[in-house]
Design a protein around this motif. Structure first.
Motif, PDB file in Angstrom:
ATOM      1  N   SER A 495       0.828  -1.203   0.000  1.00 10.62           N
ATOM      2  CA  SER A 495       0.000   0.000   0.000  1.00 10.62           C
ATOM      3  C   SER A 495       0.865   1.258   0.000  1.00 10.62           C
ATOM      4  CB  SER A 495      -0.928   0.003   1.216  1.00 10.62           C
ATOM      5  OG  SER A 495      -1.666   1.188   1.260  1.00 10.62           O
ATOM      6  N   ALA A 496       0.485   2.218  -0.795  1.00 12.30           N
ATOM      7  CA  ALA A 496       1.170   3.516  -0.819  1.00 12.30           C
ATOM      8  C   ALA A 496       0.396   4.553  -0.034  1.00 12.30           C
ATOM      9  CB  ALA A 496       1.340   3.988  -2.269  1.00 12.30           C
ATOM     10  N   ARG A 497      -0.774   4.201   0.489  1.00  9.24           N
ATOM     11  CA  ARG A 497      -1.597   5.139   1.243  1.00  9.24           C
ATOM     12  C   ARG A 497      -1.594   4.739   2.719  1.00  9.24           C
ATOM     13  NH1 ARG A 497      -6.798   5.586  -2.912  1.00  9.24           N
ATOM     14  NH2 ARG A 497      -5.585   6.283  -4.737  1.00  9.24           N
ATOM     15  N   SER A 498      -2.631   5.141   3.435  1.00 11.79           N
ATOM     16  CA  SER A 498      -2.700   4.861   4.863  1.00 11.79           C
ATOM     17  C   SER A 498      -2.898   3.373   5.112  1.00 11.79           C
ATOM     18  CB  SER A 498      -3.856   5.648   5.485  1.00 11.79           C
ATOM     19  OG  SER A 498      -5.086   5.245   4.904  1.00 11.79           O
ATOM     20  N   ARG A 576       4.221   6.901   9.331  1.00  5.42           N
ATOM     21  CA  ARG A 576       3.286   7.981   9.003  1.00  5.42           C
ATOM     22  C   ARG A 576       2.019   7.445   8.359  1.00  5.42           C
ATOM     23  NH1 ARG A 576       3.328   9.066   3.683  1.00  5.42           N
ATOM     24  NH2 ARG A 576       5.005   8.136   2.425  1.00  5.42           N
ATOM     25  N   LYS A 577       2.093   6.263   7.663  1.00  8.65           N
ATOM     26  CA  LYS A 577       0.919   5.703   7.010  1.00  8.65           C
ATOM     27  C   LYS A 577      -0.072   5.125   8.022  1.00  8.65           C
ATOM     28  CE  LYS A 577       3.465   4.469   2.789  1.00  8.65           C
ATOM     29  NZ  LYS A 577       3.818   3.379   1.859  1.00  8.65           N
ATOM     30  N   TYR A 578       0.424   4.659   9.158  1.00  7.62           N
ATOM     31  CA  TYR A 578      -0.471   4.099  10.171  1.00  7.62           C
ATOM     32  C   TYR A 578      -1.219   5.191  10.951  1.00  7.62           C
ATOM     33  CZ  TYR A 578       1.856  -0.377   9.429  1.00  7.62           C
ATOM     34  OH  TYR A 578       2.336  -1.535   8.877  1.00  7.62           O
ATOM     35  N   PHE A 579      -0.641   6.398  10.974  1.00  3.13           N
ATOM     36  CA  PHE A 579      -1.242   7.463  11.786  1.00  3.13           C
ATOM     37  C   PHE A 579      -1.622   8.685  10.945  1.00  3.13           C
ATOM     38  CE2 PHE A 579       1.538   4.921  14.457  1.00  3.13           C
ATOM     39  CZ  PHE A 579       0.698   4.618  15.516  1.00  3.13           C
ATOM     40  N   ASP A 580      -1.659   8.515   9.629  1.00  5.24           N
ATOM     41  CA  ASP A 580      -2.108   9.564   8.699  1.00  5.24           C
ATOM     42  C   ASP A 580      -1.339  10.866   8.922  1.00  5.24           C
ATOM     43  OD1 ASP A 580      -3.985   7.797   7.633  1.00  5.24           O
ATOM     44  OD2 ASP A 580      -5.496   8.360   9.108  1.00  5.24           O
ATOM     45  N   ILE A 581      -0.027  10.762   8.947  1.00  3.35           N
ATOM     46  CA  ILE A 581       0.835  11.929   9.113  1.00  3.35           C
ATOM     47  C   ILE A 581       1.341  12.344   7.740  1.00  3.35           C
ATOM     48  CG2 ILE A 581       2.963  12.790  10.177  1.00  3.35           C
ATOM     49  CD1 ILE A 581       2.571  10.709  12.364  1.00  3.35           C
ATOM     50  N   PRO A 582       1.258  13.597   7.378  1.00  2.00           N
ATOM     51  CA  PRO A 582       1.745  14.041   6.069  1.00  2.00           C
ATOM     52  C   PRO A 582       3.231  13.758   5.901  1.00  2.00           C
ATOM     53  CG  PRO A 582       0.382  15.729   7.085  1.00  2.00           C
ATOM     54  CD  PRO A 582       0.625  14.698   8.148  1.00  2.00           C
ATOM     55  N   ARG A 583       3.630  13.555   4.642  1.00  2.00           N
ATOM     56  CA  ARG A 583       5.021  13.228   4.350  1.00  2.00           C
ATOM     57  C   ARG A 583       5.963  14.365   4.746  1.00  2.00           C
ATOM     58  NH1 ARG A 583       7.729   9.822   0.797  1.00  2.00           N
ATOM     59  NH2 ARG A 583       5.743   9.030  -0.014  1.00  2.00           N
ATOM     60  N   LEU A 603       3.953  14.018  17.780  1.00  2.00           N
ATOM     61  CA  LEU A 603       2.525  14.201  17.535  1.00  2.00           C
ATOM     62  C   LEU A 603       1.735  13.227  18.392  1.00  2.00           C
ATOM     63  CD1 LEU A 603       2.605  14.392  13.620  1.00  2.00           C
ATOM     64  CD2 LEU A 603       2.643  16.301  15.239  1.00  2.00           C
ATOM     65  N   GLN A 604       0.593  13.683  18.852  1.00  2.00           N
ATOM     66  CA  GLN A 604      -0.312  12.815  19.597  1.00  2.00           C
ATOM     67  C   GLN A 604      -1.152  12.027  18.593  1.00  2.00           C
ATOM     68  OE1 GLN A 604      -0.617  12.132  22.844  1.00  2.00           O
ATOM     69  NE2 GLN A 604      -2.199  10.628  22.281  1.00  2.00           N
ATOM     70  N   SER A 605      -1.202  10.713  18.773  1.00  2.00           N
ATOM     71  CA  SER A 605      -1.932   9.863  17.826  1.00  2.00           C
ATOM     72  C   SER A 605      -3.385   9.748  18.243  1.00  2.00           C
ATOM     73  CB  SER A 605      -1.288   8.478  17.768  1.00  2.00           C
ATOM     74  OG  SER A 605      -1.526   7.788  18.974  1.00  2.00           O
ATOM     75  N   LYS A 606      -4.130   8.968  17.443  1.00  2.67           N
ATOM     76  CA  LYS A 606      -5.539   8.742  17.735  1.00  2.67           C
ATOM     77  C   LYS A 606      -5.735   7.762  18.882  1.00  2.67           C
ATOM     78  CE  LYS A 606      -5.416   5.462  13.906  1.00  2.67           C
ATOM     79  NZ  LYS A 606      -5.980   5.116  12.587  1.00  2.67           N
ATOM     80  N   GLY A 616       9.982  12.060   9.316  1.00  2.00           N
ATOM     81  CA  GLY A 616      10.088  13.355   8.672  1.00  2.00           C
ATOM     82  C   GLY A 616      10.567  13.226   7.243  1.00  2.00           C
ATOM     83  N   PRO A 617      10.692  14.344   6.563  1.00  2.00           N
ATOM     84  CA  PRO A 617      11.247  14.295   5.203  1.00  2.00           C
ATOM     85  C   PRO A 617      12.611  13.622   5.215  1.00  2.00           C
ATOM     86  CG  PRO A 617      10.311  16.449   5.656  1.00  2.00           C
ATOM     87  CD  PRO A 617      10.308  15.720   6.964  1.00  2.00           C
ATOM     88  N   PHE A 618      12.818  12.710   4.292  1.00  2.00           N
ATOM     89  CA  PHE A 618      14.024  11.889   4.312  1.00  2.00           C
ATOM     90  C   PHE A 618      15.255  12.743   4.045  1.00  2.00           C
ATOM     91  CE2 PHE A 618      11.153   8.253   2.734  1.00  2.00           C
ATOM     92  CZ  PHE A 618      10.689   8.069   4.022  1.00  2.00           C
ATOM     93  N   PRO A 619      16.247  12.685   4.956  1.00  2.00           N
ATOM     94  CA  PRO A 619      17.470  13.479   4.774  1.00  2.00           C
ATOM     95  C   PRO A 619      18.463  12.740   3.886  1.00  2.00           C
ATOM     96  CG  PRO A 619      17.557  12.346   6.853  1.00  2.00           C
ATOM     97  CD  PRO A 619      16.221  11.993   6.241  1.00  2.00           C
TER      98      PRO A 619
END
Length: 726
Positions: A495-498, A576-583, A603-606, A616-619
């Motif tokens: 999966s590429a989404r959540s 980030r896909k498990y908690f719907d965090i933007p890339r 971030l506080q999760s659900k 975070g954005p990949f360095p």
């Protein structure tokens, strides 16, 4: 004695376990075996469709009894499979004398056939396919193509050489000779090449323009050998004198005609062989007739000359009477000689019948002697006339007998039909004898089954993977939990989404029960750890560590712990896909680089009491960021604010990040995947971490399938029952 009985019983139990293990492995690979069966069945069907049909003609011949001066004893004849005469006749049928006549009669030395495409040639030539009009396919045979020769004569140097004929349309064709020249021709016309003496006449040519045909004239010996290989001759039953002839060919009509030609050639040579004795006797008698005629003429001339010389015209009454009596006695003696030969075959000389015959012959000989004595009392002239007259009559009798015998032999030679007769004439069966459809299909399915079973067993035994907790324990790793297979594992890989959080959506699943057991085990295992951070890593991607990290954090938070989930995979982070965090949300990379504060990144999760620090954005330099002192400070702060920090680390054998994280964390857990992770990979991971001073506290066996575990010989523990309040 008791120990020996226990050993025997244990050996029996081990054999039974091995058999069950073998059957379970085969049952687990049933789909693979089914694929092999299907492929083998398709291969069998292709073979059947792409193999020329072979038809068989058969016939029966009877060998009639033939007198012989030498015969085997009946006891020896019964021991032999075929009668001696049958063996002899079978070899005669297969001889060049007989087969050569059939080859010559039917022109079996000629080969004229359409050129078939490689591999699938017969399939294209017999089935109606609508193929594209491609140039490279035009030379090859299609359904309905046919060629028939009326004449083919090639030079001796070209015997066995392929001659290519190409249809040119409207009955015209071009012939490509072995010497490289091309000569044109027309169907029905005689084509002669003056330079080489090559002759060809095509009677029938069916095919589109560009279609090619192969022409070959075989040497006589090779053509006879081809016929001999397709011919089968055997005696029906023991000493029955019945020969069964069978001939196989791709053409049912050609099979019948060839077998009929062989039978007729054999009958002809048999009749010739039977008439050979009559011909030999006839030749001898015909050679004796001129001498007998000459003897008659000389005897008559001598009698006439003596009569003229002595003026003796007749014998007189007494001489005539003596001569008549002598003839009668001589005739009687001849008859008695013939009768004696007949009686000698039935009786001994002491038999009364034989004795009576001897007495009659003695009396006849005595009477003949008396008559000859009376002849001696006659005047010299009459005696000489009687003797000369006897010579004439004897010569005439010999001449007449020779001429009669010659006529009898002529009749015998003309009426000789041999001692072989045809019982069943050649006839071809309607159904082909090859390929045998049902046999080929059965063998292909059996072969597919055997190959499939062999493949499954070889793959099972040779491809060693982690198939149970005992495999990990053998490597020195305690197994904290065995997690059952869950559908979310398959979705998380592609999966590429959540992605779903299994611990929240299906809290009563066996997978989540395993996580709860893992949570309890880790609680006691980390009592002596230097900090409250836990690194989850693996040998290679695809083991399911991200899925386990996210759901373990949720399960721990539900138990009342304050949990922080850190995504330390700054190359391919999945949390980030498990908690719907933007890339583009700041994360661990930005905190270590000093680009953002800890408070802004966490971030506080659900899930209550569960916080997430994404990658975070990949360095461009994740390893260098982890080497900074900021990592230790970050872990110290997490220790103050949370009861448990779960770090999702990259695979050990892929990058060096887990080594850095392992030295800073309180415990390291290795995630392995059932039937996928290789024990060698686990050993390599332990060696890499151990060299850097990182100790792996234990392992998790993920994606465990109890059914496959039994089939692969693994015996890992898993949750197979549910216990919940109703």
């Amino acid at each position: 004695m008791a120990n020996e009985g226990d050993q025997v019983q244990q050996t029996s139990n081990d054999d039974e376990i091995d058999l069950l293990d073998l059957l379970s492995r085969l049952w687990a690979g049933k789909f693979t075996i089914f694929v092999f069966i299907v492929l083998a069945g398709l291969a069998g069907i292709f073979y059947i469709l792409n193999t020329p049909r072979t038809y068989q003609a058969d016939g029966l011949l009877q060998l009639e009894e033939k007198s012989s001066q030498l015969a085997l004893p009946s006891s020896l004849a019964d021991l032999s499979g075929d009668s001696p005469r049958a063996v002899t006749e079978i070899e005669i049928i297969k001889s060049r004398l007989v087969l050569g006549r059939a080859v010559s009669r039917l022109n079996l030395a000629w080969i004229a056939e359409p050129v078939e495409a490689p591999i699938v040639g017969h399939l294209l030539a017999t089935q109606s396919f609508s193929l594209p009009d491609w140039a490279f396919l035009s030379p090859f045979a299609r359904q309905g193509d046919e060629i028939e020769l009326q004449l083919l004569d090639v030079p001796a140097a070209w015997l066995g050489e392929d001659i290519l004929l190409e249809a040119a349309g409207t009955g015209a064709f071009d012939v490509w000779l072995p010497d490289g020249r091309t000569v044109p021709g027309q169907v029905g016309d005689l084509l002669i090449d003056p330079e080489t003496g090559f002759s060809l006449r095509v009677g029938v040519l069916v095919g589109q323009t560009g279609r090619q045909y192969r022409l070959v004239q075989l040497p006589e010996t090779e053509a006879i050998q081809r016929v001999r290989e397709r011919l089968t001759v055997a005696e029906q039953g023991r000493n029955s004198g019945i020969l069964r002839l069978e001939y196989r060919s791709q053409s049912p009509e050609l099979a019948r005609r060839t077998l009929d030609a062989i039978a007729q050639a054999y009958l002809a040579q048999n009749a010739e062989r039977s008439a050979a004795e009559a011909e030999s006797s006839l030749a001898f008698i015909e050679g004796q007739i001129p001498d007998a005629r000459q003897a008659v003429q000389e005897a008559e001339a001598a009698l006439n000359a003596y009569r003229q010389e002595q003026q003796a015209i007749n014998l007189g009454a007494e001489g005539e009477a003596l001569l008549t009596q002598i003839r009668a006695v001589e005739t009687e003696l001849l008859e008695l000689d013939a009768l004696e030969e007949e009686l000698a075959e039935r009786y001994t000389p002491n038999h009364p019948e034989y004795q009576r015959l001897l007495g009659a012959r003695g009396r006849a000989e005595a009477r003949l002697a008396e008559l000859e004595e009376e002849v001696r009392t006659l005047p010299a002239t009459q005696r000489e006339v009687i003797n000369l007259t006897q010579d004439v009559e004897l010569a005439q009798e010999v001449f007449i007998q020779l001429r009669n015998r010659a006529q009898e032999l002529e009749v015998l030679r003309a009426s000789t039909i041999g001692n072989v007769r045809v019982i069943d004439s050649a006839r071809t069966a309607i159904r082909p004898v090859a390929p045998r459809t049902m046999v080929v299909l059965a063998l292909s399915l059996i072969l597919g089954t055997v190959l499939g079973m062999t493949w499954v067993l070889l793959r099972s035994y040779l491809r060693k993977t982690v198939d149970g907790a005992e495999d990990l324990e053998a490597l020195g790793l305690p197994v904290f939990a065995t997690l059952n297979k869950h559908p979310a594992a398959a979705r998380s890989k592609n999966s590429a989404r959540s992605l779903p959080l299994v611990a929240i959506e299906t809290p009563d699943s066996l997978f989540v029960e395993g996580l709860r057991s893992l949570r309890t085990s880790l609680h006691f295992a980390m009592l002596d750890a230097k900090n409250k951070s836990l690194v989850l890593t693996s040998t290679a991607p695809g083991s399911g560590k991200s899925l386990i990290s996210a759901n373990l954090a949720a399960v721990a938070a539900e138990a009342g712990q304050r949990v922080c989930l850190m995504d330390a995979d700054m190359r391919r982070g999945q949390q980030r896909k498990y908690f719907d965090i933007p890339r583009d949300n700041p994360g661990l990379a930005q905190v270590l680089a000093g680009e953002t504060s800890f408070e802004d990144a966490v971030l506080q999760s659900k899930v209550d009491r569960l916080s997430v620090l994404p990658a975070g954005p990949f360095p461009p330099n994740p390893a260098e960021l982890l080497m900074r002192p900021d990592l230790a400070a970050l872990l110290a702060r997490l220790d103050q604010e949370f009861d448990l920090t779960i770090i999702d680390a990259p695979p050990v054998l892929a990058v060096t990040d887990p080594v850095v994280l392992g030295r800073a964390a309180g415990a390291v857990i290795a995630v392995t995947r059932f039937a996928q992770t290789h024990p060698g990979e686990v050993q390599a991971m332990l060696k890499v971490l151990g060299t850097s001073g990182v100790k792996v506290s234990g392992a998790i066996l993920n994606d465990f399938d109890p059914k496959k575990a039994k089939s692969r010989g693994g015996y890992g523990y898993a949750y197979n029952t549910r216990y919940s309040y109703k």
